[in-house]
Design an enzyme around this catalytic site. Structure first.
Site, mmCIF file in Angstrom:
data_model
loop_
_atom_site.group_PDB
_atom_site.id
_atom_site.type_symbol
_atom_site.label_atom_id
_atom_site.label_comp_id
_atom_site.label_asym_id
_atom_site.label_seq_id
_atom_site.Cartn_x
_atom_site.Cartn_y
_atom_site.Cartn_z
ATOM 1 N N THR A 132 0.821 -1.210 0.000
ATOM 2 C CA THR A 132 0.000 0.000 0.000
ATOM 3 C C THR A 132 0.857 1.263 0.000
ATOM 4 O O THR A 132 2.013 1.234 0.439
ATOM 5 C CB THR A 132 -0.891 -0.019 1.266
ATOM 6 O OG1 THR A 132 -1.520 1.244 1.414
ATOM 7 C CG2 THR A 132 -0.083 -0.289 2.533
ATOM 8 N N ASP A 133 0.246 2.374 -0.429
ATOM 9 C CA ASP A 133 0.955 3.659 -0.345
ATOM 10 C C ASP A 133 1.064 4.152 1.097
ATOM 11 O O ASP A 133 1.827 5.077 1.377
ATOM 12 C CB ASP A 133 0.266 4.718 -1.227
ATOM 13 C CG ASP A 133 -1.199 4.962 -0.891
ATOM 14 O OD1 ASP A 133 -1.727 4.342 0.053
ATOM 15 O OD2 ASP A 133 -1.826 5.792 -1.589
ATOM 16 N N GLU A 134 0.282 3.536 2.011
ATOM 17 C CA GLU A 134 0.291 4.027 3.402
ATOM 18 C C GLU A 134 1.637 3.821 4.083
ATOM 19 O O GLU A 134 1.906 4.449 5.113
ATOM 20 C CB GLU A 134 -0.818 3.349 4.220
ATOM 21 C CG GLU A 134 -2.185 3.638 3.666
ATOM 22 C CD GLU A 134 -3.323 3.510 4.674
ATOM 23 O OE1 GLU A 134 -3.048 3.441 5.885
ATOM 24 O OE2 GLU A 134 -4.478 3.492 4.235
ATOM 25 N N TYR A 158 -1.797 -0.446 11.116
ATOM 26 C CA TYR A 158 -1.947 -1.127 9.814
ATOM 27 C C TYR A 158 -0.763 -0.820 8.909
ATOM 28 O O TYR A 158 -0.123 -1.727 8.359
ATOM 29 C CB TYR A 158 -3.265 -0.694 9.140
ATOM 30 C CG TYR A 158 -3.297 -1.003 7.656
ATOM 31 C CD1 TYR A 158 -3.388 -2.309 7.190
ATOM 32 C CD2 TYR A 158 -3.213 0.036 6.707
ATOM 33 C CE1 TYR A 158 -3.403 -2.588 5.813
ATOM 34 C CE2 TYR A 158 -3.226 -0.236 5.341
ATOM 35 C CZ TYR A 158 -3.315 -1.546 4.906
ATOM 36 O OH TYR A 158 -3.320 -1.814 3.552
ATOM 37 N N LYS A 162 2.173 -3.296 7.363
ATOM 38 C CA LYS A 162 2.433 -3.487 5.929
ATOM 39 C C LYS A 162 3.896 -3.126 5.607
ATOM 40 O O LYS A 162 4.553 -3.805 4.817
ATOM 41 C CB LYS A 162 1.482 -2.634 5.085
ATOM 42 C CG LYS A 162 0.039 -3.066 5.108
ATOM 43 C CD LYS A 162 -0.234 -4.460 4.551
ATOM 44 C CE LYS A 162 -0.046 -4.545 3.055
ATOM 45 N NZ LYS A 162 -0.487 -5.874 2.530
HETATM 46 P P1 NAD Z 1 -9.821 -7.172 2.453
HETATM 47 O O1 NAD Z 1 -9.791 -6.869 3.900
HETATM 48 O O2 NAD Z 1 -11.047 -6.876 1.659
HETATM 49 O O3 NAD Z 1 -9.488 -8.714 2.205
HETATM 50 C C1 NAD Z 1 -8.482 -9.400 2.899
HETATM 51 C C2 NAD Z 1 -8.668 -10.890 2.651
HETATM 52 O O4 NAD Z 1 -7.600 -11.579 3.333
HETATM 53 C C3 NAD Z 1 -9.986 -11.449 3.197
HETATM 54 O O5 NAD Z 1 -10.577 -12.318 2.256
HETATM 55 C C4 NAD Z 1 -9.557 -12.227 4.436
HETATM 56 O O6 NAD Z 1 -10.399 -13.310 4.746
HETATM 57 C C5 NAD Z 1 -8.153 -12.683 4.037
HETATM 58 N N1 NAD Z 1 -7.294 -12.963 5.194
HETATM 59 C C6 NAD Z 1 -7.095 -12.171 6.273
HETATM 60 N N2 NAD Z 1 -6.259 -12.783 7.139
HETATM 61 C C7 NAD Z 1 -5.903 -13.963 6.571
HETATM 62 C C8 NAD Z 1 -5.049 -15.023 6.958
HETATM 63 N N3 NAD Z 1 -4.383 -14.994 8.130
HETATM 64 N N4 NAD Z 1 -4.895 -16.090 6.136
HETATM 65 C C9 NAD Z 1 -5.579 -16.130 4.958
HETATM 66 N N5 NAD Z 1 -6.420 -15.164 4.545
HETATM 67 C C10 NAD Z 1 -6.569 -14.080 5.342
HETATM 68 O O7 NAD Z 1 -8.559 -6.429 1.837
HETATM 69 P P2 NAD Z 1 -8.394 -5.680 0.438
HETATM 70 O O8 NAD Z 1 -8.898 -4.309 0.559
HETATM 71 O O9 NAD Z 1 -8.878 -6.580 -0.631
HETATM 72 O O10 NAD Z 1 -6.792 -5.596 0.367
HETATM 73 C C11 NAD Z 1 -6.033 -6.682 -0.162
HETATM 74 C C12 NAD Z 1 -4.551 -6.343 -0.068
HETATM 75 O O11 NAD Z 1 -4.292 -5.147 -0.795
HETATM 76 C C13 NAD Z 1 -4.067 -6.067 1.356
HETATM 77 O O12 NAD Z 1 -2.792 -6.632 1.488
HETATM 78 C C14 NAD Z 1 -4.012 -4.552 1.456
HETATM 79 O O13 NAD Z 1 -3.017 -4.151 2.364
HETATM 80 C C15 NAD Z 1 -3.637 -4.186 0.037
HETATM 81 N N6 NAD Z 1 -4.090 -2.859 -0.422
HETATM 82 C C16 NAD Z 1 -5.404 -2.493 -0.271
HETATM 83 C C17 NAD Z 1 -5.835 -1.267 -0.790
HETATM 84 C C18 NAD Z 1 -7.278 -0.831 -0.685
HETATM 85 O O14 NAD Z 1 -7.607 0.288 -1.093
HETATM 86 N N7 NAD Z 1 -8.193 -1.664 -0.190
HETATM 87 C C19 NAD Z 1 -4.913 -0.425 -1.434
HETATM 88 C C20 NAD Z 1 -3.570 -0.831 -1.548
HETATM 89 C C21 NAD Z 1 -3.186 -2.057 -1.049
HETATM 90 O O1 DAU Z 2 -4.199 4.012 0.548
HETATM 91 C C1 DAU Z 2 -4.414 2.640 0.489
HETATM 92 C C2 DAU Z 2 -5.255 2.201 1.670
HETATM 93 O O2 DAU Z 2 -6.590 2.662 1.433
HETATM 94 C C3 DAU Z 2 -5.236 0.700 1.886
HETATM 95 O O3 DAU Z 2 -3.932 0.297 2.202
HETATM 96 C C4 DAU Z 2 -6.195 0.295 2.997
HETATM 97 O O4 DAU Z 2 -6.246 -1.110 3.109
HETATM 98 C C5 DAU Z 2 -7.585 0.814 2.647
HETATM 99 O O5 DAU Z 2 -8.503 0.501 3.669
HETATM 100 C C6 DAU Z 2 -7.545 2.320 2.412
HETATM 101 O O6 DAU Z 2 -7.251 3.025 3.644
HETATM 102 P P1 DAU Z 2 -8.000 4.392 4.040
HETATM 103 O O7 DAU Z 2 -7.916 4.554 5.499
HETATM 104 O O8 DAU Z 2 -7.540 5.494 3.174
HETATM 105 O O9 DAU Z 2 -9.502 3.995 3.564
HETATM 106 P P2 DAU Z 2 -10.934 4.240 4.250
HETATM 107 O O10 DAU Z 2 -11.965 3.868 3.231
HETATM 108 O O11 DAU Z 2 -11.030 3.624 5.594
HETATM 109 O O12 DAU Z 2 -10.978 5.817 4.436
HETATM 110 C C7 DAU Z 2 -10.816 6.708 3.341
HETATM 111 C C8 DAU Z 2 -10.776 8.118 3.885
HETATM 112 O O13 DAU Z 2 -12.089 8.444 4.392
HETATM 113 C C9 DAU Z 2 -9.831 8.302 5.076
HETATM 114 O O14 DAU Z 2 -9.269 9.602 5.021
HETATM 115 C C10 DAU Z 2 -10.747 8.183 6.296
HETATM 116 C C11 DAU Z 2 -12.051 8.745 5.771
HETATM 117 N N1 DAU Z 2 -13.285 8.164 6.384
HETATM 118 C C12 DAU Z 2 -13.397 6.808 6.386
HETATM 119 C C13 DAU Z 2 -14.532 6.221 6.920
HETATM 120 C C14 DAU Z 2 -14.667 4.700 6.969
HETATM 121 C C15 DAU Z 2 -14.294 8.990 6.842
HETATM 122 O O15 DAU Z 2 -14.187 10.243 6.802
HETATM 123 N N2 DAU Z 2 -15.420 8.406 7.360
HETATM 124 C C16 DAU Z 2 -15.568 7.045 7.418
HETATM 125 O O16 DAU Z 2 -16.620 6.574 7.941
#
Ligand code: NAD
Ligand code: DAU
Length: 364
Positions: A132-134, A158, A162
């Site tokens: 992730t970019d985080e 988190y 990562k």
């Molecule tokens: P998500 O939370 O929707 O899905 C995570 C999946 O991993 C789930 O299906 C869960 O059951 C599985 N899991 C969790 N713990 C496990 C374990 N111990 N063994 C096997 N499976 C397990 O997550 P997502 O949003 O799809 O993100 C997927 C990946 O991409 C993550 O590594 C996250 O850090 C990365 N990522 C997410 C975003 C985003 O915007 N969501 C952006 C950049 C990177």
């Molecule tokens: O940047 C990549 C990341 O993006 C991933 O690595 C994470 O897995 C993914 O969950 C996401 O993280 P964020 O914290 O940016 O996503 P989230 O949807 O939780 O929140 C987006 C923005 O909105 C953040 O600034 C927090 C804000 N927010 C979020 C929620 C859930 C609100 O203002 N209200 C809310 O209820």
């Protein structure tokens, strides 16, 4: 012909990746390993379930022996590692699971890959880690976007977990010669996004006439990418990326949170105006029916340690891999809204907990 192990393939991005991959490479084998935590949902894999070259395995990446067995049994040559605890707010209230899955779990996978591939003399292999970019921390308004050389400065448990996993992947490449790549992506949106995250939370709350919580002043910035463009980026890293390298993936699509929430409100209002059936299908959505969904916006206490701005510079991926997002935000956000309008049973099952019935039956 490749044989992929996709960890976390029942989650949001993993499932979208699996759909994309099997549509592009119908002769490849895909094995999903997923523990089905609260974020995992078998319904996300329904479109591919039943294909001869697809298999779902319910299991935990922490079980190194299980992973070793899967790598050998399916002659896996490529691991695409999505499995993680992914929600920042949950990492603030309960960091332990994040350290366990994201750090120890990634190390467990690396150990299994080393044992089967390096000790077993499998020269053609790839371990791709989805990050992730985080990990780069936060930007001020006028800072240049994150590049692959930006120093890691994670701010939430988190992000720290990562970052740790990225370092372990790098160490296994440098120390043992495991063939690894890492991608660091910005915020994804699209179908199957769990409704605890901002965009699906806003859509489903409007349909239920519930408040739309905006943390702090709502002026934080996120860089949004349609989930299939993330899958395409990973495909390019797998096909063209150099071993040992990190690649940033993003959409050059920065939005203040409050603006994106206002936009989603407007799109829902417009959809209800255009289609009279929606008022009948979603009788709770009184604000959307009246064309004033934005009245649900509610400013709430800020997230502790809330990163102000993320923005990705994807120039290296563009230059070296030919990466370019395909979906415009205009079309991607509409597709996403319509997916939630058309898939009410999916998000209702998540909200009432019935999406986990299969998991409960396994252990009852
Ligand atoms: P998500 O939370 O929707 O899905 C995570 C999946 O991993 C789930 O299906 C869960 O059951 C599985 N899991 C969790 N713990 C496990 C374990 N111990 N063994 C096997 N499976 C397990 O997550 P997502 O949003 O799809 O993100 C997927 C990946 O991409 C993550 O590594 C996250 O850090 C990365 N990522 C997410 C975003 C985003 O915007 N969501 C952006 C950049 C990177
Ligand atoms: O940047 C990549 C990341 O993006 C991933 O690595 C994470 O897995 C993914 O969950 C996401 O993280 P964020 O914290 O940016 O996503 P989230 O949807 O939780 O929140 C987006 C923005 O909105 C953040 O600034 C927090 C804000 N927010 C979020 C929620 C859930 C609100 O203002 N209200 C809310 O209820």
């Amino acid at each position: 012909m490749k044989s992929l192990l996709v960890t976390g393939g029942a989650g949001f991005i993993g499932a979208n990746f699996v759909h994309y991959w099997l549509s592009q490479y119908p002769d490849h084998k895909v094995v999903v390993l997923d523990a089905l935590t609260y974020a995992g949902n078998l319904a996300n894999l329904e479109p591919v379930n039943g294909l001869d070259n697809f298999e779902f395995v319910h299991g935990d990446i922490l079980h190194t022996d299980l992973v070793v067995e899967l790598l050998k049994h399916h002659t896996i040559d490529t691991i695409v590692h999505f499995a993680a605890e992914s929600h920042v707010d949950r990492s603030i209230t309960g960091p332990d699971a994040f350290l366990e899955t994201n750090i120890v779990g990634t190390h467990s996978l690396l150990k299994a890959a080393k044992q089967v591939w390096l000790d077993g003399g499998v020269t053609e292999h790839r371990f791709h880690h989805v990050s992730t970019d985080e990990v780069y921390g936060t930007l001020a308004e006028n800072d240049p976007p994150f590049t692959e050389t930006t120093a890691y400065a994670p701010n939430s448990p988190y992000a720290a977990s990562k970052a740790s996993s990225d370092h372990l992947v790098r160490a296994y490449q440098e120390t043992y010669g495991l063939q690894t790549t890492i991608s660091n992506c910005s915020n994804n949106y699209g179908p199957y996004h769990f409704p605890e995250k901002l965009i699906p939370l806003v859509i489903t709350n409007i349909l239920e006439d519930k408040p739309l919580p905006i943390y702090g002043d709502g002026k934080q910035v996120r860089d949004w990418l349609f989930v299939e463009d993330h899958a395409r980026g990973i495909e390019l890293v797998l096909n063209k990326g150099k071993v040992g390298e990190n690649y940033n993936i993003g959409g050059h699509n920065e939005w203040h949170n409050i603006d994106i929430v206002q936009l989603v409100c407007k799109l829902v209002n417009d959809a209800f105006t255009a289609d009279g059936q929606l008022a009948k299908r979603f009788p709770n959505a009184t604000k959307a029916v009246a064309g004033v969904a934005e009245e649900l916006i509610t400013f709430v206490k800020d997230r502790p340690g809330h990163d102000r701005r993320y923005a990705i510079d994807a120039a290296k991926s563009r230059r070296e891999l030919g990466y370019e997002p395909v979906e415009s935000f205009e079309t991607g956000i509409r597709k996403t809204l319509h997916w939630y309008l058309d898939n009410e049973s999916w998000w209702r099952a998540v909200m009432d907990g019935s999406y986990q019935d299969w998991v409960k039956r396994q252990y009852s």
